[in-house]
Motif scaffolding. Sequence first.
Motif, PDB file in Angstrom:
ATOM      1  N   LYS A  75       0.834  -1.210   0.000  1.00 45.06           N
ATOM      2  CA  LYS A  75       0.000   0.000   0.000  1.00 45.06           C
ATOM      3  C   LYS A  75       0.869   1.261   0.000  1.00 45.06           C
TER       4      LYS A  75
ATOM      5  N   GLU B 231      -4.153   2.348  -6.176  1.00 42.12           N
ATOM      6  CA  GLU B 231      -5.254   1.421  -5.915  1.00 42.12           C
ATOM      7  C   GLU B 231      -6.543   2.165  -5.595  1.00 42.12           C
TER       8      GLU B 231
ATOM      9  N   THR C  82      -8.074   3.637  -8.836  1.00 41.14           N
ATOM     10  CA  THR C  82      -8.226   2.733  -9.979  1.00 41.14           C
ATOM     11  C   THR C  82      -9.524   1.944  -9.895  1.00 41.14           C
TER      12      THR C  82
ATOM     13  N   SER D 151      -8.920  -8.028 -13.315  1.00 43.11           N
ATOM     14  CA  SER D 151      -8.075  -7.217 -12.447  1.00 43.11           C
ATOM     15  C   SER D 151      -7.478  -6.084 -13.265  1.00 43.11           C
TER      16      SER D 151
ATOM     17  N   GLY E 275      -3.731  -3.459 -13.310  1.00 46.15           N
ATOM     18  CA  GLY E 275      -2.393  -3.338 -12.759  1.00 46.15           C
ATOM     19  C   GLY E 275      -1.353  -3.303 -13.857  1.00 46.15           C
TER      20      GLY E 275
ATOM     21  N   GLN F 283       2.158  -4.223  -8.929  1.00 45.68           N
ATOM     22  CA  GLN F 283       0.965  -3.388  -8.754  1.00 45.68           C
ATOM     23  C   GLN F 283      -0.253  -4.084  -9.365  1.00 45.68           C
ATOM     24  N   ASP F 284      -1.275  -4.302  -8.535  1.00 45.31           N
ATOM     25  CA  ASP F 284      -2.424  -5.084  -9.006  1.00 45.31           C
ATOM     26  C   ASP F 284      -3.629  -4.825  -8.110  1.00 45.31           C
ATOM     27  N   LYS F 285      -4.800  -4.840  -8.736  1.00 40.71           N
ATOM     28  CA  LYS F 285      -6.071  -4.762  -8.019  1.00 40.71           C
ATOM     29  C   LYS F 285      -7.001  -5.775  -8.668  1.00 40.71           C
ATOM     30  N   SER F 286      -7.416  -6.794  -7.905  1.00 42.83           N
ATOM     31  CA  SER F 286      -8.171  -7.914  -8.473  1.00 42.83           C
ATOM     32  C   SER F 286      -9.550  -8.040  -7.841  1.00 42.83           C
TER      33      SER F 286
ATOM     34  N   ASN G 188      -0.299  -8.667  -3.892  1.00 42.29           N
ATOM     35  CA  ASN G 188       0.071  -7.848  -2.736  1.00 42.29           C
ATOM     36  C   ASN G 188       1.007  -8.592  -1.793  1.00 42.29           C
TER      37      ASN G 188
END
Length: 664
Positions: free
Chosen positions: A48, A55, A58, A66, A68, A607-610, A628
């Motif tokens: 974070k 994040e 986004t 996802s 990223g 870097q990822d948001k799923s 993460n």
Amino acid sequence: MRIFLLAAVSAAAISGAAFAAEKPMYGAWGVDLTARDVAVKPGDDFNKYANGAWEKKTTIPADQASAGVGYDVYNRSQDQLRTLIETADASTPIGALYKSFTDEAKVEQVDDAPLKADLAKLAAVSSKAELAKALGAAHGGFGPDLFSLDIYPDAKNPELNTLYIGQSGLGLPDRDYYLTDGFKPQLAAYTAFAERALKMAGYADPAKSAADVIAFETAIAKVSWAVADRRDIDKVYNPVTMDELKAYAPEVPWADYLAAAGVTGRSQVVLGEKSAVRDIAKLFADTPLETLKAWQTVQGVLEMSPYLSKRFVDSRFDYIKVLSGQTQLRPRWKRGVQLVDGSLGELVGQAYVAKYFPPSSKAQMVDLIANLKTAMAERIQKAPWMAPATKQAALAKLSKMSVMVGYPDKWRDYSGLKLDVTDLYGNVRRSGAFEWAYTLGDLGKPVDHGKWGMTPQTVNAYNGGLENKIVFPAGILQAPYFDPAADPAVNYGAIGAVIGHEISHGFDDQGRKIDDTGKLRDWWTAEDAKRFEAQAAVLGGQYGTYEPVPGMKINPALTMGENIADLAGLQVAYDAYHAALKGKPAPVVGGMTGDQRFFLAFAQSWQDKSRDDSLKQQMASDPHSPSNFRVIGPTRNVDAWYAAFGVKPGDKFYLPPEKRSRIW
């Protein structure tokens, strides 16, 4: 191996320039400082801290599972491929295949006519003996098989390719989807799809037949091996003679089945999930023929729906979206590019590398890899738990590890594949047959070490364990992973950690069982193995506490090899970065030390948001931890990270030195 979950993608604008820019793509020196959430202490959540602001702002696109940097690079590559594919003439294989997919009017006009022809052949099957042949013919043909057939180097004779037979037969991603309550919505969605598929195929009572199919697949799931066991190379190497196979699983007419798949004259094969092969063979014998044919129908429709009319595409997506959490189907051009990329990968790859991969990038990568191999050698030499003889064997393996960058030295020949701009369904079927014939051509022959398991445009990398080689396609050699204009600390922290990751796979919990020739052989002392496993258990204990999705923790038995490689890759990259400084202090850039830039680049490379459903699918079936924890997990075991960011006792992810894993 670094894996990006690319079940869905979206477009991103790309510049017209094909080769390296004069300045970094991200920020002033290669990292996006605006992505950070500096209100978060690095020791409380380094992911974070590095990616939190990104994040928060986004939103995951509706057609993606996802968002990223992995998707960003993939999307950039897909846009690049689009420029190559859409301009291809219809008389070329690339143009014919793509235009057959994008001609929606023709696809709607044809509707399910070609599918009906395949289903009619299946309906005509009147015995288990005939069905066994249909299962074998499914390789390169239509429909599913109860068994996987793969051609790889023989683990005990790695210079020769052999046939591996394993478990298969499930329409959901993993056995857990049938057997655990956490996946009830996904099982319900698959059941509903099965009923729709059977109704479209003309079944008189699709609901009952669908229930029979799900019961059959659930029975397969119960005897199938857990994915954590399937990654244990000792467990999945079970050579048997053909006579032994016939005695072990007599319910399947193996000679006829294999002949239908194009496999003849084999005296020996290797069983993967051995007990599962036996038990699935029993299910084949015990299950009514009509249920087996309904099962083949459901999975055949699932396989071919993307290449049929809209009603089939939509029916399939109604199921798939429950697996991934997507709410929108990808635009047709993206699906078309993916089809061409998957069917004509190296043909597309030739054009891709010519336009988008400069020779200077390959040269720079070769130098980076050499530096990382040197750093890994020093880690091996200093490992306190490894006996001298084992160190020498490990160093020999490392020295013989071949390196492949960008693209293969020899390209595939696709001249034997006939494609028709007016026949999408037929093109897909012919492409499948062509690919299986290509794979089958290696059976029983010496291993061609120049062949690649990925195309040049793939955003990924891998360690070919049984060939002792590491491969880095051109697709992953883009910012933020690799940027020729970026600060060296950034390239070492991003692509350097990827390189170190792939190198270290040769010495992880499975790679350590393979020697310098690629042979499955225990070349460690019992004491070495015991000490290694003790340190691996320390790391596994940490990962077993991580909970990426509420109520679902990481399975360290499944992810152990990748977790070890993530940690080792980071450590080796750090060593190589400092070696590259040649004893000089790293400059302070943008108010950040070299070590801070190194670790920040590493974190932003993940870097990822799923979506939660996508994470659940990953955690059930993928040996890689969620992104993460691919940031948090390794960094908290590296002493230099603590010094770089002032991480202290009391911070959430602080570990006392004696509790940090010291594998490498």
